[in-house]
Write a protein that holds these residues in place. Structure first.
Motif, PDB file in Angstrom:
ATOM      1  N   GLN A 207       7.942  -1.621  -2.317  1.00  0.00           N
ATOM      2  CA  GLN A 207       6.816  -0.742  -2.045  1.00  0.00           C
ATOM      3  C   GLN A 207       5.622  -1.525  -1.508  1.00  0.00           C
ATOM      4  N   CYS A 208       5.356  -2.687  -2.111  1.00  0.00           N
ATOM      5  CA  CYS A 208       4.233  -3.514  -1.640  1.00  0.00           C
ATOM      6  C   CYS A 208       4.484  -4.019  -0.228  1.00  0.00           C
ATOM      7  N   PHE A 209       5.716  -4.402   0.061  1.00  0.00           N
ATOM      8  CA  PHE A 209       6.026  -5.003   1.351  1.00  0.00           C
ATOM      9  C   PHE A 209       6.067  -3.989   2.493  1.00  0.00           C
ATOM     10  N   THR A 210       6.433  -2.750   2.204  1.00  0.00           N
ATOM     11  CA  THR A 210       6.644  -1.758   3.262  1.00  0.00           C
ATOM     12  C   THR A 210       5.487  -1.664   4.253  1.00  0.00           C
ATOM     13  N   PRO A 211       4.227  -1.501   3.820  1.00  0.00           N
ATOM     14  CA  PRO A 211       3.157  -1.351   4.815  1.00  0.00           C
ATOM     15  C   PRO A 211       2.900  -2.613   5.634  1.00  0.00           C
ATOM     16  N   TYR A 212       3.238  -3.784   5.110  1.00  0.00           N
ATOM     17  CA  TYR A 212       3.132  -4.996   5.924  1.00  0.00           C
ATOM     18  C   TYR A 212       4.123  -4.930   7.074  1.00  0.00           C
ATOM     19  N   ALA A 213       5.369  -4.582   6.746  1.00  0.00           N
ATOM     20  CA  ALA A 213       6.397  -4.499   7.779  1.00  0.00           C
ATOM     21  C   ALA A 213       6.068  -3.419   8.805  1.00  0.00           C
ATOM     22  N   ARG A 214       5.729  -2.249   8.319  1.00  0.00           N
ATOM     23  CA  ARG A 214       5.477  -1.131   9.226  1.00  0.00           C
ATOM     24  C   ARG A 214       4.209  -1.357  10.055  1.00  0.00           C
ATOM     25  N   SER A 215       3.226  -2.037   9.483  1.00  0.00           N
ATOM     26  CA  SER A 215       2.008  -2.315  10.259  1.00  0.00           C
ATOM     27  C   SER A 215       2.282  -3.296  11.392  1.00  0.00           C
ATOM     28  N   ASN A 216       3.414  -4.001  11.300  1.00  0.00           N
ATOM     29  CA  ASN A 216       3.818  -4.913  12.364  1.00  0.00           C
ATOM     30  C   ASN A 216       4.917  -4.303  13.240  1.00  0.00           C
ATOM     31  N   GLY A 217       5.209  -3.026  13.018  1.00  0.00           N
ATOM     32  CA  GLY A 217       6.229  -2.348  13.810  1.00  0.00           C
ATOM     33  C   GLY A 217       7.647  -2.636  13.376  1.00  0.00           C
ATOM     34  N   ALA A 218       7.842  -3.262  12.216  1.00  0.00           N
ATOM     35  CA  ALA A 218       9.174  -3.637  11.743  1.00  0.00           C
ATOM     36  C   ALA A 218       9.821  -2.493  10.973  1.00  0.00           C
ATOM     37  N   ARG A 219      11.132  -2.352  11.152  1.00  0.00           N
ATOM     38  CA  ARG A 219      11.915  -1.323  10.476  1.00  0.00           C
ATOM     39  C   ARG A 219      13.171  -1.943   9.867  1.00  0.00           C
ATOM     40  N   VAL A 220      13.792  -1.189   8.990  1.00  0.00           N
ATOM     41  CA  VAL A 220      15.125  -1.546   8.508  1.00  0.00           C
ATOM     42  C   VAL A 220      16.178  -0.991   9.464  1.00  0.00           C
ATOM     43  N   PHE A 221      15.984   0.250   9.936  1.00  0.00           N
ATOM     44  CA  PHE A 221      16.878   0.904  10.877  1.00  0.00           C
ATOM     45  C   PHE A 221      16.142   1.175  12.190  1.00  0.00           C
ATOM     46  N   ASN A 222      16.888   1.181  13.296  1.00  0.00           N
ATOM     47  CA  ASN A 222      16.317   1.689  14.542  1.00  0.00           C
ATOM     48  C   ASN A 222      16.680   3.165  14.698  1.00  0.00           C
ATOM     49  N   ALA A 223      16.298   3.760  15.806  1.00  0.00           N
ATOM     50  CA  ALA A 223      16.510   5.196  15.998  1.00  0.00           C
ATOM     51  C   ALA A 223      17.985   5.567  16.065  1.00  0.00           C
ATOM     52  N   SER A 303      -0.597   1.487   8.594  1.00  0.00           N
ATOM     53  CA  SER A 303       0.468   2.030   7.755  1.00  0.00           C
ATOM     54  C   SER A 303       0.039   2.073   6.295  1.00  0.00           C
ATOM     55  N   SER A 304       0.527   3.082   5.578  1.00  0.00           N
ATOM     56  CA  SER A 304       0.315   3.208   4.132  1.00  0.00           C
ATOM     57  C   SER A 304       1.668   3.437   3.468  1.00  0.00           C
ATOM     58  N   PHE A 305       1.709   3.236   2.163  1.00  0.00           N
ATOM     59  CA  PHE A 305       2.905   3.575   1.391  1.00  0.00           C
ATOM     60  C   PHE A 305       2.506   4.499   0.249  1.00  0.00           C
ATOM     61  N   GLY A 306       3.390   5.398  -0.086  1.00  0.00           N
ATOM     62  CA  GLY A 306       3.148   6.278  -1.215  1.00  0.00           C
ATOM     63  C   GLY A 306       4.412   7.030  -1.577  1.00  0.00           C
ATOM     64  N   GLN A 307       4.292   7.857  -2.558  1.00  0.00           N
ATOM     65  CA  GLN A 307       5.400   8.685  -3.012  1.00  0.00           C
ATOM     66  C   GLN A 307       4.957  10.127  -3.053  1.00  0.00           C
ATOM     67  N   LEU A 308       5.836  11.012  -2.639  1.00  0.00           N
ATOM     68  CA  LEU A 308       5.609  12.442  -2.769  1.00  0.00           C
ATOM     69  C   LEU A 308       6.632  13.021  -3.719  1.00  0.00           C
ATOM     70  N   VAL A 309       6.196  13.935  -4.538  1.00  0.00           N
ATOM     71  CA  VAL A 309       7.091  14.678  -5.417  1.00  0.00           C
ATOM     72  C   VAL A 309       7.163  16.106  -4.893  1.00  0.00           C
TER      73      VAL A 309
END
Length: 438
Positions: A207-223, A303-309
């Motif tokens: 969760q902490c790392f996600t916005p760092y990656a996304r703010s740099n345009g990094a993903r786990v999957f491509n389209a 980029s931000s990270f969060g959870q929705l219920v």
């Protein structure tokens, strides 16, 4: 381990551990529970709000609803995957439930959620009143709304404004500003540390790392659904995150590390969810007045990270159960009822409706009143910037659930935090991910 369990949520400790055992016992019997068509004339509702005080609030909301009888069943979030699988096998799924994005995504991918009911509820409440980002996260790749956003939390940097002012530091919203603050505030000889971010192999680290990656345009999957964890953008994000770990407390840092060091004045810059607001507000030294919140990280993009219920209505429910479920969800998301619902966990359960977020009724709460309008507005507004690795261009990637269950992103974070080469880590973990999904 789940987003809520390790997503900075200390409520099980703060609000009564005894409830957990009772909830676990209840969850163990779920395979025998049905509603509506079994002769009980009750519609079964699963909720991950297992704490006793929240159960009391939910029961009052059920009692005030006159659209049908509801049998509420508390389920520990960590038990949800097992209980859902068991209920599927025994044909005893509830009519509706309140849970996070991962269970919603899995059930939706199997065609077990009623999109028509979710659409009807959102239209009744008012589609324009929902934060767009919240609705986007509830929408499938085919454009179907799978569930109804109910509440959520947002993660970001919580920091002592006075410490930043004294050191002449900018708000920690960019990579450069975050690193400068960590370097400046780091004083381990005096048991003070520059920053706390997750470095253990847990969901907190992901969760902490996600916005760092996304703010740099990094993903786990491509389209196309291919693993791209070894991209240059991801390597750069991992390398930067590893550099921050040099200014963290020694050892593998968890959400407890962040909470304890901030409250004990050992660190002035931590990543945490909005659930920490209650802990900070209860501090007798007026800590809330000196705490600011940065709801996003910005580098190449924001980029931000969060959870929705979500409120999820199952497609397996009978017509009567569906009608009862729909009416109850609309009841909870309306007026005073919605405010009472959110005030079960002020700061942790944040409104997904803009009108509620801006209302005096919502902000008329002892915990929330400790915080300024800017902080509360930043939290709610961040829903439109929430990003998660399991989504690409608004489309859900169900295979990411297999990767999170093996904590592979967190594994990469732990390794770079321990000083391993970012390129090597990215290459090796990417191959593990490909093995998992193939």
């Amino acid at each position: 381990m789940t987003d809520r369990e390790l997503g900075f949520d200390r409520r099980a400790v703060l609000q009564g551990i005894g409830v957990t055992a009772a909830a676990g016992a209840t969850a163990g019997c779920l395979s025998t529970i049905t509603g509506g068509d079994d002769g009980t004339n009750e519609t079964t509702f699963w909720t991950t709000n297992v704490e006793q005080d929240r159960q009391e609030v939910l029961q009052k909301l059920i009692d005030s609803y006159d659209g049908g009888e509801i049998d509420m069943v508390p389920v520990e979030e960590g038990d949800l995957p097992t209980q859902i699988s068991s209920a599927q096998a025994s044909d005893t799924l509830p009519a509706f439930g309140e849970w996070g994005l991962d269970p919603m995504q899995n059930l939706g991918s199997e065609g077990l959620l009623s999109s028509d009911t979710a659409e009807s509820i959102v239209d009744e409440i008012g589609r324009d009143d929902f934060y767009e980002g919240a609705l986007s996260l509830a929408t499938s790749a085919d454009g179907d709304l799978l569930a109804v956003p109910a509440h959520g939390w947002v993660q970001g940097f919580w920091y002592r404004q006075s410490a930043f002012d004294d050191a002449g530091l900018d708000a920690p919203t960019t990579w450069d500003a975050i690193l400068e603050a960590a370097e400046t505030l780091h004083d381990p000889d005096n048991d003070e540390y520059g920053v706390v971010v997750g470095s253990d192999e847990t969901p907190f680290a992901r969760q902490c790392f996600t916005p760092y990656a996304r703010s740099n345009g990094a993903r786990v999957f491509n389209a196309d659904g291919e693993i791209v964890f070894d991209s240059d953008e991801m390597v750069e994000a991992l390398e930067f995150y590893g550099s921050l770990a040099e200014y963290s407390p020694p050892g593998a840092d968890t959400f407890d590390t962040a909470n304890n060091t901030y409250l004990n004045d050992q660190c002035h810059l931590i990543m945490y969810s909005s659930y920490i607001m209650g802990d900070i507000s209860s501090n007798a030294d007026g800590l809330a007045e000196d705490t600011s919140f940065a709801p996003y990280i910005e580098h190449e993009r924001r980029s931000s990270f969060g959870q929705l219920v979500m409120f999820n209505v199952l497609d397996t429910a009978s017509d009567t159960e569906t009608e009862t479920a729909q009416g109850f969800v609309e009841h909870v998301l309306t007026g005073e009822e919605y405010v009472d619902f959110l005030h079960m966990a002020p700061g942790g359960m944040n409104p997904v409706l803009q009108s509620t977020a801006e209302s005096d009724a919502y902000r008329d709460n002892e915990t929330l009143q400790e915080w300024g309008q800017e902080t509360l507005g930043n939290i709610s507004g961040a829903f439109d910037n929430i990003e998660r690795f399991g989504y690409v261009d608004g489309q859900m990637i169900p295979e990411f659930g297999d990767i999170t269950s093996r904590t592979l992103v967190a594994k990469a974070v732990r390794r770079v935090s321990e000083g391993e080469d970012a390129q090597t880590v990215a290459d090796e973990v990417a191959e593990e991910m490909r093995d998992v999904i193939n």
